[in-house]
Design a protein around this motif. Structure first.
Motif, PDB file in Angstrom:
ATOM      1  N   UNK A   5       4.382 -21.495 -56.504  1.00 54.10           N
ATOM      2  CA  UNK A   5       3.967 -20.682 -57.647  1.00 54.10           C
ATOM      3  C   UNK A   5       4.024 -19.217 -57.258  1.00 54.10           C
ATOM      4  N   UNK A   6       4.232 -18.383 -58.242  1.00 55.22           N
ATOM      5  CA  UNK A   6       4.265 -16.950 -57.984  1.00 55.22           C
ATOM      6  C   UNK A   6       2.864 -16.426 -57.646  1.00 55.22           C
ATOM      7  N   UNK A   7       1.857 -16.929 -58.316  1.00 55.10           N
ATOM      8  CA  UNK A   7       0.491 -16.502 -58.074  1.00 55.10           C
ATOM      9  C   UNK A   7      -0.333 -17.716 -57.657  1.00 55.10           C
ATOM     10  N   UNK A   8      -1.044 -17.583 -56.562  1.00 54.51           N
ATOM     11  CA  UNK A   8      -1.853 -18.680 -56.070  1.00 54.51           C
ATOM     12  C   UNK A   8      -3.022 -18.928 -57.017  1.00 54.51           C
ATOM     13  N   UNK A   9      -3.287 -20.182 -57.365  1.00 53.96           N
ATOM     14  CA  UNK A   9      -4.442 -20.479 -58.221  1.00 53.96           C
ATOM     15  C   UNK A   9      -5.744 -20.239 -57.459  1.00 53.96           C
ATOM     16  N   UNK A  10      -6.766 -19.845 -58.196  1.00 51.44           N
ATOM     17  CA  UNK A  10      -8.070 -19.622 -57.591  1.00 51.44           C
ATOM     18  C   UNK A  10      -9.075 -20.583 -58.199  1.00 51.44           C
ATOM     19  N   UNK A  11     -10.162 -20.808 -57.460  1.00 49.76           N
ATOM     20  CA  UNK A  11     -11.228 -21.678 -57.930  1.00 49.76           C
ATOM     21  C   UNK A  11     -12.556 -21.097 -57.449  1.00 49.76           C
ATOM     22  N   UNK A  12     -13.594 -21.255 -58.267  1.00 54.37           N
ATOM     23  CA  UNK A  12     -14.924 -20.800 -57.870  1.00 54.37           C
ATOM     24  C   UNK A  12     -15.608 -21.934 -57.124  1.00 54.37           C
ATOM     25  N   UNK A  13     -16.078 -21.628 -55.925  1.00 54.24           N
ATOM     26  CA  UNK A  13     -16.770 -22.602 -55.094  1.00 54.24           C
ATOM     27  C   UNK A  13     -18.228 -22.182 -54.943  1.00 54.24           C
ATOM     28  N   UNK A  14     -19.103 -23.162 -54.920  1.00 52.70           N
ATOM     29  CA  UNK A  14     -20.523 -22.888 -54.726  1.00 52.70           C
ATOM     30  C   UNK A  14     -20.766 -22.438 -53.286  1.00 52.70           C
ATOM     31  N   UNK A  15     -21.760 -21.602 -53.108  1.00 55.69           N
ATOM     32  CA  UNK A  15     -22.124 -21.095 -51.794  1.00 55.69           C
ATOM     33  C   UNK A  15     -23.598 -21.414 -51.571  1.00 55.69           C
ATOM     34  N   UNK A  16     -23.931 -22.677 -51.247  1.00 56.44           N
ATOM     35  CA  UNK A  16     -25.340 -23.084 -51.186  1.00 56.44           C
ATOM     36  C   UNK A  16     -26.148 -22.377 -50.102  1.00 56.44           C
ATOM     37  N   UNK A  17     -25.520 -21.918 -49.034  1.00 58.70           N
ATOM     38  CA  UNK A  17     -26.233 -21.236 -47.956  1.00 58.70           C
ATOM     39  C   UNK A  17     -26.359 -19.740 -48.211  1.00 58.70           C
ATOM     40  N   UNK A  18     -25.765 -19.255 -49.311  1.00 56.96           N
ATOM     41  CA  UNK A  18     -25.757 -17.818 -49.639  1.00 56.96           C
ATOM     42  C   UNK A  18     -25.251 -16.974 -48.476  1.00 56.96           C
ATOM     43  N   UNK A  19     -24.240 -17.483 -47.785  1.00 58.75           N
ATOM     44  CA  UNK A  19     -23.636 -16.750 -46.675  1.00 58.75           C
ATOM     45  C   UNK A  19     -22.856 -15.562 -47.225  1.00 58.75           C
ATOM     46  N   UNK A  20     -22.767 -14.514 -46.426  1.00 55.15           N
ATOM     47  CA  UNK A  20     -22.037 -13.313 -46.822  1.00 55.15           C
ATOM     48  C   UNK A  20     -20.557 -13.492 -46.502  1.00 55.15           C
ATOM     49  N   UNK A  21     -19.725 -13.344 -47.513  1.00 59.04           N
ATOM     50  CA  UNK A  21     -18.276 -13.413 -47.329  1.00 59.04           C
ATOM     51  C   UNK A  21     -17.640 -12.182 -47.937  1.00 59.04           C
ATOM     52  N   UNK A  22     -16.543 -11.752 -47.345  1.00 53.40           N
ATOM     53  CA  UNK A  22     -15.755 -10.655 -47.902  1.00 53.40           C
ATOM     54  C   UNK A  22     -14.342 -11.172 -48.142  1.00 53.40           C
ATOM     55  N   UNK A  23     -13.616 -10.459 -48.976  1.00 53.62           N
ATOM     56  CA  UNK A  23     -12.244 -10.856 -49.288  1.00 53.62           C
ATOM     57  C   UNK A  23     -11.438 -10.986 -47.997  1.00 53.62           C
ATOM     58  N   UNK A  24     -10.717 -12.092 -47.872  1.00 52.21           N
ATOM     59  CA  UNK A  24      -9.891 -12.346 -46.707  1.00 52.21           C
ATOM     60  C   UNK A  24     -10.515 -13.294 -45.702  1.00 52.21           C
ATOM     61  N   UNK A  25     -11.825 -13.544 -45.815  1.00 53.44           N
ATOM     62  CA  UNK A  25     -12.462 -14.502 -44.910  1.00 53.44           C
ATOM     63  C   UNK A  25     -11.879 -15.885 -45.125  1.00 53.44           C
ATOM     64  N   UNK A  26     -11.692 -16.626 -44.043  1.00 53.37           N
ATOM     65  CA  UNK A  26     -11.199 -17.998 -44.148  1.00 53.37           C
ATOM     66  C   UNK A  26     -12.387 -18.945 -44.062  1.00 53.37           C
ATOM     67  N   UNK A  27     -12.450 -19.851 -45.017  1.00 58.33           N
ATOM     68  CA  UNK A  27     -13.551 -20.802 -45.097  1.00 58.33           C
ATOM     69  C   UNK A  27     -12.998 -22.209 -45.279  1.00 58.33           C
ATOM     70  N   UNK A  28     -13.871 -23.179 -45.105  1.00 56.48           N
ATOM     71  CA  UNK A  28     -13.531 -24.567 -45.392  1.00 56.48           C
ATOM     72  C   UNK A  28     -14.358 -24.969 -46.607  1.00 56.48           C
ATOM     73  N   UNK A  29     -13.660 -25.411 -47.666  1.00 57.32           N
ATOM     74  CA  UNK A  29     -14.357 -25.869 -48.858  1.00 57.32           C
ATOM     75  C   UNK A  29     -14.264 -27.390 -48.915  1.00 57.32           C
ATOM     76  N   UNK A  30     -15.202 -28.006 -49.605  1.00 56.82           N
ATOM     77  CA  UNK A  30     -15.217 -29.452 -49.680  1.00 56.82           C
ATOM     78  C   UNK A  30     -15.503 -29.937 -51.080  1.00 56.82           C
TER      79      UNK A  30
END
Length: 161
Positions: A46-71
């Motif tokens: 795809x030309x533009x990567x799809x995005x999805x909103x993920x819950x952050x139950x631990x309220x950890x601080x993230x900034x754009x570009x951080x790599x995370x594991x979602x489940x």
């Protein structure tokens, strides 16, 4: 729990918006001699990567570009698959069976009733998926920071094992 590596696009109090990086595959896949991931990746690119909103139950601080594991919970994926695929098919067959066996309609009317059932089934799925409590069940969750984990790309073993 099904896990996937993702990159944070934005973060706020409601969670994080993430996108999954494209699958490049290994060198064998890119050449078309591996598992086929490279060829399939180019076909579905795809030309533009799809995005999805993920819950952050631990309220950890993230900034754009951080790599995370979602489940996503296994049961949620199975439930969504059944809802989207089986629901409309059952409605289609139900409408067609009622038209043919109960009402005694002819072939063309039975086919028309089946198509109406399919449309009704898709309508039911659309209404069901827009319910607030339903959407939260299928929302992915940030599990942890990726911390240099490698994603599960195909192996270099030609046997595919």
């Amino acid at each position: 729990m099904i896990e996937e590596r993702a990159v944070v696009v934005t973060s706020d109090v409601d969670g994080v918006v993430v996108t999954t990086p494209g699958r490049a595959g290994c060198a064998r896949c890119a050449e078309g001699r591996g598992c086929g991931g490279g060829v399939l990746g180019r076909l579905t690119e795809r030309r533009q990567q799809p995005t999805v909103r993920a819950a952050n139950p631990d309220n950890a601080e993230f900034v754009a570009g951080d790599q995370v594991v979602i489940g996503l919970d296994d049961d949620a994926l199975i439930g969504a698959s059944l809802l989207v695929y089986v629901g409309p098919l059952v409605a289609m067959l139900g409408f067609a069976l009622v038209a043919h066996l109960v009402l005694g309609l002819g072939e063309v009317a039975t086919i028309f009733a089946g198509v109406l059932g399919l449309i009704a089934g898709f309508g039911w799925v659309a209404r069901r998926t827009h319910q607030q409590d339903h959407g939260l069940r299928y929302r992915p969750v940030v599990l942890r920071r990726a911390n240099g984990e490698t994603s599960g790309q195909c192996s270099s073993d030609p046997s595919g094992l």
